[in-house]
Design an enzyme around this catalytic site. Structure first.
Site, PDB file in Angstrom:
ATOM      1  N   GLY A  18      -7.207  -1.287  -9.462  1.00 46.57           N
ATOM      2  CA  GLY A  18      -6.367  -0.528 -10.371  1.00 46.57           C
ATOM      3  C   GLY A  18      -6.791   0.919 -10.590  1.00 46.57           C
ATOM      4  O   GLY A  18      -6.127   1.656 -11.300  1.00 46.57           O
ATOM      5  N   GLY A  20      -6.965   3.184  -8.204  1.00 49.57           N
ATOM      6  CA  GLY A  20      -6.230   4.063  -7.294  1.00 49.57           C
ATOM      7  C   GLY A  20      -6.893   4.306  -5.946  1.00 49.57           C
ATOM      8  O   GLY A  20      -6.634   5.322  -5.308  1.00 49.57           O
ATOM      9  N   LYS A  21      -7.727   3.343  -5.504  1.00 43.27           N
ATOM     10  CA  LYS A  21      -8.387   3.484  -4.204  1.00 43.27           C
ATOM     11  C   LYS A  21      -7.385   3.639  -3.065  1.00 43.27           C
ATOM     12  O   LYS A  21      -7.543   4.495  -2.200  1.00 43.27           O
ATOM     13  CB  LYS A  21      -9.231   2.238  -3.886  1.00 43.27           C
ATOM     14  CG  LYS A  21     -10.387   1.993  -4.779  1.00 43.27           C
ATOM     15  CD  LYS A  21     -11.232   0.854  -4.220  1.00 43.27           C
ATOM     16  CE  LYS A  21     -10.507  -0.480  -4.190  1.00 43.27           C
ATOM     17  NZ  LYS A  21     -10.365  -1.082  -5.532  1.00 43.27           N
ATOM     18  N   THR A  22      -6.376   2.760  -3.055  1.00 41.44           N
ATOM     19  CA  THR A  22      -5.439   2.762  -1.932  1.00 41.44           C
ATOM     20  C   THR A  22      -4.635   4.058  -1.894  1.00 41.44           C
ATOM     21  O   THR A  22      -4.454   4.653  -0.833  1.00 41.44           O
ATOM     22  CB  THR A  22      -4.513   1.536  -2.015  1.00 41.44           C
ATOM     23  OG1 THR A  22      -5.322   0.361  -1.991  1.00 41.44           O
ATOM     24  CG2 THR A  22      -3.563   1.491  -0.833  1.00 41.44           C
ATOM     25  N   SER A  23      -4.202   4.525  -3.067  1.00 43.18           N
ATOM     26  CA  SER A  23      -3.470   5.795  -3.112  1.00 43.18           C
ATOM     27  C   SER A  23      -4.324   6.931  -2.572  1.00 43.18           C
ATOM     28  O   SER A  23      -3.870   7.747  -1.771  1.00 43.18           O
ATOM     29  CB  SER A  23      -3.059   6.116  -4.549  1.00 43.18           C
ATOM     30  OG  SER A  23      -2.220   5.117  -5.048  1.00 43.18           O
ATOM     31  N   ASP A  45      -6.683  -4.008   0.780  1.00 41.84           N
ATOM     32  CA  ASP A  45      -6.162  -4.308  -0.542  1.00 41.84           C
ATOM     33  C   ASP A  45      -5.183  -5.471  -0.441  1.00 41.84           C
ATOM     34  O   ASP A  45      -4.205  -5.399   0.296  1.00 41.84           O
ATOM     35  CB  ASP A  45      -5.442  -3.056  -1.065  1.00 41.84           C
ATOM     36  CG  ASP A  45      -5.035  -3.202  -2.516  1.00 41.84           C
ATOM     37  OD1 ASP A  45      -4.943  -4.349  -2.986  1.00 41.84           O
ATOM     38  OD2 ASP A  45      -4.802  -2.170  -3.158  1.00 41.84           O
ATOM     39  N   THR A 502      -2.364  -4.121  -9.186  1.00 43.61           N
ATOM     40  CA  THR A 502      -3.545  -4.832  -8.708  1.00 43.61           C
ATOM     41  C   THR A 502      -4.134  -5.758  -9.767  1.00 43.61           C
ATOM     42  O   THR A 502      -4.423  -6.914  -9.462  1.00 43.61           O
ATOM     43  CB  THR A 502      -4.600  -3.839  -8.173  1.00 43.61           C
ATOM     44  OG1 THR A 502      -3.966  -3.022  -7.183  1.00 43.61           O
ATOM     45  CG2 THR A 502      -5.776  -4.553  -7.559  1.00 43.61           C
TER      46      THR A 502
END
Lengths: 612, 120
Positions: A18, A20-23, A45, A502
Site C-alpha cells: 500500500g 506505492g511500490k508498484t506505481s 505484486d 493491496t
C-alpha cells in the site's frame, strides 16, 4: 529524484503493502525507457495492475509494451509460483498416498516462507542470466526478498544437506529442497543483490511514524547482510497548500511533517526523495509519467464531497459481540493497519457497557495501554513485548536444543529462529496464558497466529500440549484449543484493513488462510477511512473517492459483517477519544493535535540482527 | 552392512523449532544419526513434506501410511523390513541394526533400559 541518478542495472523497490511500490517501479521503468534505455519491469505484486496500466495482458512471460518503446514487462505471481512448487512435490503422490497425508504435506508447503522462496526462485534467473542481461540496460523489480530469505541462502549449512544430497536434517529451509536451480545460481543471485555496482535498493515509505520505523528495520536487516546501496523514497506526502480551511487536512499534514522531522536516525543518511500525493489515480501512462517529473502538484479540479452515509460503525459491531458476556476477540491484519487502536476501542466499548474485559496488547509504545489502565473499573490491560518474548523463546531453544549442535548446525538453528514464524509462535505462546480467562470475561487481543501456523501447531499436537499445560488446574472446559478458536460462540476474529487495493487483498488472503484452518472471520473493520472522515481538501477528497470501490468490495464480497472507522484528526488515546472513534457522527476536526499514532500503534518487532 | 531407512513425518522444521515446544527426541536422534554415519553406518532419512515420492514408491512405507496415517510416523526400516515405528530409535538400537560394535556405543551407556519411552 536522487534515486534515479547513476542507476545500476538492477533496481528493487521494497516496502509494505500500500505504500506505492508498484506505481514507483512503473513510473521509473517508463522514465528510463523514455530516455532510450531497454528496460524489463518485473512485478511480483499479487495485486499487480501493471497490465492494466499499460492496457496489455502480461502474465508470466516477458511481454513488450507497445505504448512505451524499449519497455517489456513480466508479472510473477508468488502465489502461483508457490502453487506450482507444491504441485511439483505433491503432484506425483496425489492419489497414491492417503488423502489426509497429501493434505498434511500441502499444508507444510503453504506458509509465507514457501511463497517467498518460490518467488525468489522465479527471479533468480533474471539476476544471473548473462544473455538476458545483455538484452536490457535495467531490470526493475517492484519487490525485494527479505533479509531472512537472503541470509538463509547465504548459509553454507543450508545447502550441504538439501540441494546437494536432498536429505538430512530438515529446517525452515525445507522449501528449498524442491527447488530446481543449482546452488551456484542462488549464490550468483545473492552476490548480484549485494553488489552496489549492480543493484540499488529503494525503500518506499509513507510519512507515518510506524511505517518509517518498519522501514528502519528493513534497512538495518538488509544492510547487515551487505545490501548497503539503499535509497529512501517517501511517497504520497500531503502538500501544505491543501491545508487551508480543512481541519482534517491540517491534522494529516502536521502528523506527516512531525513524522518526517522525527525520521529514524539510521534513515537520515540515506539519499532521500519526497514524492507528493498526486491529485490523480496512478493509472495510465500520463499519470505515471507525471509522478516523477512534477515538482509542484496542483490540486486539480474540485471534487464533490464523498460521504459514506450508511456504513456501519464499530459500536454497531460491538452490539453483536456481546453474546454471553464473555469470549475471545482477536484483531488480525497486516502491520500498520491499526489493530492495537481498534482492539483498545472494542475493549473500552465493551467495558463501558458494563462487561468485564481484559485487553492484551503487543503494542511496544505502551502509552495506549498505560492511558487505559485504571480508567474503567472493569477493564484490565496487559502488555506483551514481542521482542522480549521472542528472545526468551530463542534462548530457551538454543539452550536446550542447540547445546549439542556443531557450529554449522547452530548457525542453521539460529537462522531458523529468526524466521517470522518464530515470533508469531513466541508471542502467541505468551498470549495463550491470558486466553483461558475468556470463559469468564472478554479477552481482546491485538494479534493472532495465522491459520497456517495454527494448522501446523495443531498437526504436531504441540499446541494442544502447550495449552493443556497452560490451562492446567484452571478448570476451564475445553475440547481442543483449535476447536475453541474455530467455535464462533467462543472466539470472534475481526480482520482490520485499510480502504486501499493491496491492503484489502492482503486481508482477503489472511481470511482465506484462516478459513483453511476452519476459522471463519466474524467481521471486517476498515480503518482510517478518509471517505468516512469527510475531508474538505480536494486532494483528500480524491483519495476518499478511490476508497469507495474498496469499501464496497469489503462489504459485498469479503465480509459477513463490517464497519468503517474514520481517519481521526487526533490521536485516539484515552477512553473518551476511543469512544468517539467507535461512533459515526461524533468525530470531527476539533482538538487537532500533532500525533501520528492514529495511523496505528503497531508492535515493534525485535530487530533481528542484534543477537549475533 | 544393513541399510537403515528413516521415514520422518511432515514437518516444516523437523528440528521442531516452528512448534511451541522443541522436540528433544528429534534433536537427540539427529545427533545419533550423525554418530552412526561417522562410524560407518548406512542410514537415510526422508521427510514426508519434502520427499513424499520416496514414501509412495516404498511398498512398506506406503502400506504403513495407509494403515496408520502420518501420526504413526516415524517409521524405521532395516534392509526394507519394519524395525520400529512411532518413536525414534536409541543409539544402541541403531548400532545393533547396523552391526556396529557395542564398544563404540560405550560413550553413551545410559541410553539402554529405562531411559526412554516404551521400555521397561
Amino acid at each position: 529524484m536522487l534515486f534515479l541518478d547513476h542507476l545500476p542495472p538492477f533496481l528493487f523497490f521494497t516496502g509494505k503493502g500500500g505504500v506505492g511500490k508498484t506505481s514507483l517501479a512503473c513510473a521509473t521503468a517508463i522514465r528510463l525507457a523514455d530516455q532510450g534505455k531497454r528496460v524489463l519491469l518485473v512485478s511480483t505484486d499479487p495485486a499487480s495492475n501493471v497490465g492494466q496500466v499499460f492496457g496489455v495482458t502480461i502474465g508470466n512471460t516477458v511481454t513488450p509494451i507497445d505504448a512505451v518503446p524499449g519497455l517489456r514487462a513480466l508479472e510473477i505471481d508468488p502465489q502461483a509460483a508457490a502453487q506450482a512448487y507444491r504441485d511439483r512435490i505433491v503432484g506425483p503422490v496425489r492419489g497414491v498416498l492417503p488423502e489426509t497425508v497429501v493434505k498434511g504435506i500441502e499444508e507444510q508447503l503453504s506458509g509465507a516462507c514457501t511463497t517467498e522462496i518460490a518467488a525468489f526462485d522465479e527471479f533468480t534467473a533474471l539476476l544471473t542470466d548473462a544473455a538476458l542481461q545483455a538484452d536490457y540496460d535495467h531490470i526493475v523489480f517492484d519487490t525485494a526478498p527479505t533479509g531472512h530469505t537472503i541470509r538463509l541462502l547465504q548459509l553454507p549449512g543450508a545447502w550441504s544437506g538439501f540441494l546437494e544430497q536432498g536429505k538430512g536434517d530438515a529446517s525452515c529451509l525445507g522449501p528449498l529442497a524442491g527447488l530446481e536451480k543449482q546452488r551456484s545460481q542462488y549464490q550468483g543471485a545473492v552476490a548480484a543483490l549485494s553488489d552496489a555496482r549492480r543493484t540499488r535498493l529503494i525503500l518506499v515509505a509513507r510519512a507515518q511514524r510506524a511505517t518509517l520505523r518498519e522501514v528502519e528495520r528493513t534497512h538495518e536487516e538488509l544492510a547487515a547482510i551487505g545490501l548497503t546501496q539503499q535509497y529512501l523514497v517517501i511517497n504520497g506526502i500531503l502538500p501544505q497548500s491543501e491545508t487551508s480551511g480543512d481541519a482534517l487536512a491540517v491534522a494529516v499534514w502536521r502528523r506527516e511533517q512531525a513524522a518526517l522531522a522525527e525520521l529514524p536516525l539510521v534513515l537520515r543518511d540515506l539519499p532521500t526523495d519526497h514524492v507528493p500525493l498526486m491529485p490523480f489515480n496512478l493509472v495510465g501512462l500520463s499519470a505515471l509519467r507525471q509522478m516523477l517529473s512534477t515538482p509542484e502538484v496542483s490540486a486539480g479540479d474540485s471534487v464533490d464531497a464523498v460521504a459514506l452515509s450508511d456504513a456501519p460503525d464499530l459500536a454497531t459491531l460491538v452490539d453483536g459481540l456481546i453474546g454471553d458476556g464473555h469470549g475471545l476477540i482477536m484483531l488480525m491484519g497486516k502491520g500498520g493497519v491499526g489493530k492495537t487502536t481498534l482492539a483498545a476501542a472494542v475493549a473500552v466499548e465493551l467495558a463501558s457497557r458494563g462487561h468485564p474485559v481484559h485487553l492484551t496488547t503487543s503494542d511496544p509504545a505502551a502509552h495506549l495501554a498505560e492511558t487505559l489502565e485504571g480508567s474503567l473499573a472493569n477493564l484490565s490491560v496487559s502488555r506483551i513485548d514481542p521482542r522480549t518474548e521472542t528472545e526468551r523463546y530463542r534462548q530457551q531453544v538454543l539452550a536446550t536444543k542447540g547445546k549439542n549442535l556443531d557450529e554449522q548446525g547452530r548457525a542453521m538453528l539460529e537462522e531458523d529462529l529468526r524466521s517470522p514464524c518464530t515470533e508469531e509462535v513466541a508471542v502467541f505462546q505468551a498470549f495463550s496464558r491470558v486466553i483461558r480467562e475468556a470463559g469468564r470475561k472478554f479477552v481482546v487481543m491485538d494479534t493472532a497466529p495465522t491459520g497456517h501456523t495454527l494448522l501446523l501447531l495443531d498437526a504436531t499436537g504441540a499446541y494442544h500440549r502447550e495449552v493443556a499445560r497452560q490451562m492446567g488446574a484452571s478448570g476451564m472446559h475445553f475440547t481442543t484449543p483449535m476447536m475453541q478458536l474455530q467455535d464462533p460462540a467462543q472466539t470472534k476474529v475481526l480482520i482490520v484493513t485499510l480502504a486501499e487495493t493491496t491492503p484489502v487483498l492482503e486481508a482477503a488472503n489472511l481470511q482465506a488462510d484462516l478459513r483453511r484452518a476452519g476459522i471463519e472471520p466474524w467481521a471486517w473493520v476498515v480503518n482510517n477511512s478518509l471517505a468516512m472522515a469527510k475531508p474538505g481538501s480536494p486532494l483528500l477528497r480524491r483519495r476518499a473517492a478511490t476508497e469507495l470501490a474498496q469499501i464496497d468490495a469489503v462489504a459485498s464480497r469479503h465480509a459477513q459483517r463490517w464497519a468503517v472507522v474514520p481517519l481521526q484528526p487526533d490521536e485516539p488515546v484515552g477512553v473518551e477519544r476511543l469512544q468517539r472513534l467507535t461512533r459515526h457522527g461524533t468525530a470531527s476536526g476539533e482538538n487537532i493535535t500533532m500525533n501520528d499514532e492514529t495511523y496505528n500503534a503497531e508492535p515493534r518487532v525485535p530487530r533481528k540482527q542484534e543477537e549475533k | 552392512m544393513a541399510t537403515i531407512q528413516v521415514f520422518d513425518p511432515a514437518l516444516c522444521c523437523s528440528s521442531g523449532v516452528c512448534g511451541v515446544d522443541v522436540d528433544q527426541a528429534l534433536v537427540a536422534f539427529a545427533a545419533d544419526v550423525d554418530w552412526l554415519k561417522q562410524n560407518g553406518g548406512q542410514i537415510d532419512r526422508f521427510n514426508l513434506a519434502q520427499q513424499p515420492l520416496v514414501f509412495a514408491e516404498n511398498a512398506a512405507a506406503k502400506a504403513f501410511l495407509e494403515r496408520s496415517g502420518q501420526e504413526g510416523l516415524p517409521l524405521i526400516l532395516v534392509d526394507g523390513e519394519l524395525a520400529l515405528a512411532g518413536r525414534y530409535p536409541r543409539r544402541a538400537e541403531l548400532a545393533r541394526w547396523a552391526g556396529i560394535s557395542q564398544l563404540a556405543v560405550e560413550a553413551k551407556p545410559a541410553s539402554g533400559c529405562c531411559s526412554g519411552s516404551g521400555c521397561c
